[in-house]
Design a protein around this motif. Structure first.
Motif: not given
Length: 610
Positions: A513, A525, A538, A540-542, A589-590, A596-597, A599
């Motif tokens: 991430a 996050t 989870e 998650k990055d931006k 999931n991206s 991208t997330k 899990t």
């Protein structure tokens, strides 16, 4: 006396009357003077008649229509096989037979006269004969005569004695003596070519003798007639050197006599339609005369040849295409083989680097364990000594306060007491917390580098694993982003597993991430939660996101988009293997350009699930 017989005798009595008058007494007075005179008169008359027939041009009356005025046809007496006088002195040859056939189909009464060529040609011009049955076409001749469509083709050649050097063009005989038939097309051709030393003969026989005897150098004449005459005359030392031209050979009438020309042209066309012309032509000329092959004959003979050639060409093209296809297949196979070898070589190199890296990690684990042990000892002393120092400071602070009240502010260790009295307690607390943090990190490193037992499965708390991983990656996180958010769910069910291996997964997800961020303003996050019979993490990055075409290969060994910055492509592959060992799932999931997330889902302990 005419050309055809005897009209009378000296005394004016016809021969028939003389015979009748004296015949009665012939048997009785055979040896009388009167009888003798009669016999002598008859003999002299017969001799004069025979002499007249021998000296005149040879004439033949052709055609069954003798009641019509005869058409006089002239020709050359020594031009075999076209026209000539046979052994009996009668007209013969291709032209003669063709003229007879035309006379028959056109109901014409013709007389054929063969004689000296130049005489016959002049006779046509002066109107003494009606037509020539064979004349080569030339533009100059159209001023005097009209031509029918050609009935054959005559080839003209240069002839010389045996042993004369070969020639390839007319200019090579310039300056030499050349014999030609007077008034013939050869005469005209050589004059137009600028050949000046021309010797004109009255007949082909004379021309042949002049050259064969060595008197003159060359002969220009029709090829077939010269071949026939030289054979007949046994002149074996005359040979052809080169061909001059092949010219159309036609009937000719005096210019303006279109009616007669029309009859000859029509008759010739009828003979060609009925096939009689072809029979006459084949009988006299056959393959001797140079001529173009009929289109049907060309097609007849060319079709199988062309068919065979086309079949050969088709076979060559087909074979060539098959060969190209085989070459292309072999080339593709070789290219694939080379590609596979290159890929295998790259994988081998990656494996080698991974082995080296694994060896480094093993060495680093040993080193970390040793360093951790060395750090733990002084940290333990610091943690033991700090409370004593803190207690000593507290005991000494009453004396220092009393002096401060009596003497005012003073300096200790370079610090004013008024500042130190507030800062020293805080410094003690920070030192204790820092030492404890160092001790905690060292313990985490020792746990992370410790050799893992594959059968190690104990009840674990996911939140604890995540927090430990965050502490180990804290330095990278602080260098990468200003926004790192952690949300931990309370009272998560426990999971079974190996804490070190699970920490390896979480650290790898956090580092990925961080590497996906383009600047510090982008966030990361972390969130843990419980759903159904799973606990989930989870991450998650931006960041930049992952292209769709890369999704099927994310967990493939050695697949990486960060090879230029040291990526090995093994992080997610190893993580996916550990997750599978723990019975969990790793989902991606991206959206490219948005982030991208990832899990991580792990099953809870059964009794907790129940």
């Amino acid at each position: 006396m005419s050309l055809t017989g005897i009209n009378g005798t000296k005394d004016g009595f016809p021969v028939r009357t003389l015979v009748t008058h004296y015949c009665r007494d012939l048997s009785n007075d055979l040896f009388q003077p009167k009888t003798f005179r009669l016999i002598l008169a008859i003999a002299l008359g017969l001799m004069l008649y025979a002499t007249t027939l021998w000296a005149a041009p040879k004439i033949e009356y052709a055609g069954p229509f003798i009641d019509k005025p005869p058409v006089i046809i002239g020709g050359m007496q020594d031009f075999p096989p076209y026209e000539f006088l046979d052994r009996n002195g009668n007209p013969s040859g291709f032209n003669v037979e063709l003229t007879r056939a035309i006379a028959r189909v056109m109901e014409m009464n013709v007389e054929i006269q063969l004689g000296n060529w130049n005489v016959m040609r002049q006779a046509l011009v002066h109107g003494d004969i009606d037509a020539l049955q064979g004349l080569n076409f030339s533009a100059e001749r159209t001023k005097e005569v009209d031509f029918s469509p050609p009935h054959s083709v005559v080839q003209y050649s240069i002839w010389a004695r045996l042993g004369t050097p070969k020639i390839s063009q007319l200019s090579e005989i310039q300056g030499k003596t050349v014999v030609v038939l007077k008034g013939s097309i050869s005469d005209e051709l050589l004059q137009s070519a600028g050949i000046n030393n021309l010797i004109r003969a009255d007949s082909y026989g004379e021309a042949l003798r002049l050259v064969a005897s060595g008197k003159y150098d060359y002969l220009a004449a029709a090829k077939l007639p010269i071949q026939a005459l030289s054979t007949t005359m046994r002149l074996v030392n005359i040979v052809p050197l080169m061909n001059i031209d092949s010219l159309p050979y036609s009937y000719a009438v005096k210019r303006g006599n279109l009616a007669l020309m029309g009859r000859f042209s029509e008759g010739l066309a009828i003979l060609k339609k009925t096939g009689e012309y072809q029979k006459i032509h084949h009988r006299w000329l056959g393959v001797l005369e140079p001529q173009a092959l009929p289109i049907k004959q060309i097609i007849k003979y060319a079709t199988p040849v062309v068919g065979i050639l086309l079949l050969i060409i088709f076979s060559i093209v087909l074979w060539s295409r098959m060969l190209k296809k085989q070459v292309a297949q072999r080339t593709a196979a070789l290219a694939h083989e080379v590609s596979e070898r290159e890929r295998a070589m790259k994988e081998l190199q990656h494996h080698q680097r991974q082995l080296i890296q694994a060896d480094k990690m093993a060495s680093l684990g040993i080193l970390v364990a040793g360093v951790a042990h060395e750090i733990n000892n002084p940290i333990g002393g610091i943690l033991l000594g700090l409370p004593t120092l803190h207690k000593a400071h507290d005991m000494a602070s009453s004396c220092l306060e009393e002096r401060y009240r009596e003497s005012g502010d003073f300096t200790i260790g370079g610090l004013r007491y008024s500042v130190m009295r507030e800062e020293v307690p805080l410094l003690f607390d920070e030192m204790v917390q820092g030492a404890k943090r160092i001790k905690h990190i060292v313990e985490d490193l020792k746990d992370f580098s410790r050799t893992i037992d594959p059968t190690c499965t104990t009840p674990l708390d996911l939140n604890t694993i995540v927090k430990t991983s965050v502490r180990l990656a804290e330095h990278t996180i602080k260098k990468t982003t200003d926004s790192f958010v952690e949300n931990y769910a309370e009272s998560l069910p426990q999971i079974y597993g190996c804490s070190q291996r699970l920490e390896q997964i979480v650290i790898n997800l956090i580092l990925n991430a961080c590497q996906a961020l383009e600047h510090r303003g982008q966030s990361i996050t972390l969130r843990t939660y419980h759903i159904n019979n799973e606990v989930r993490l989870e991450v998650k990055d931006k960041g930049v996101g992952i292209p769709k075409e890369h999704f099927p290969h994310l967990t493939d060994p050695f697949f990486t988009t960060k090879r230029e910055v040291g990526g090995t492509g093994l992080g997610l592959s190893i993580s996916a293997g550990i997750v599978k060992e723990h019975g969990g799932q790793l989902k991606f999931n991206s959206t490219p350009g948005k982030g991208t997330k990832v899990t991580l889902a792990l099953p809870v302990v059964k009794e907790n699930a129940a």
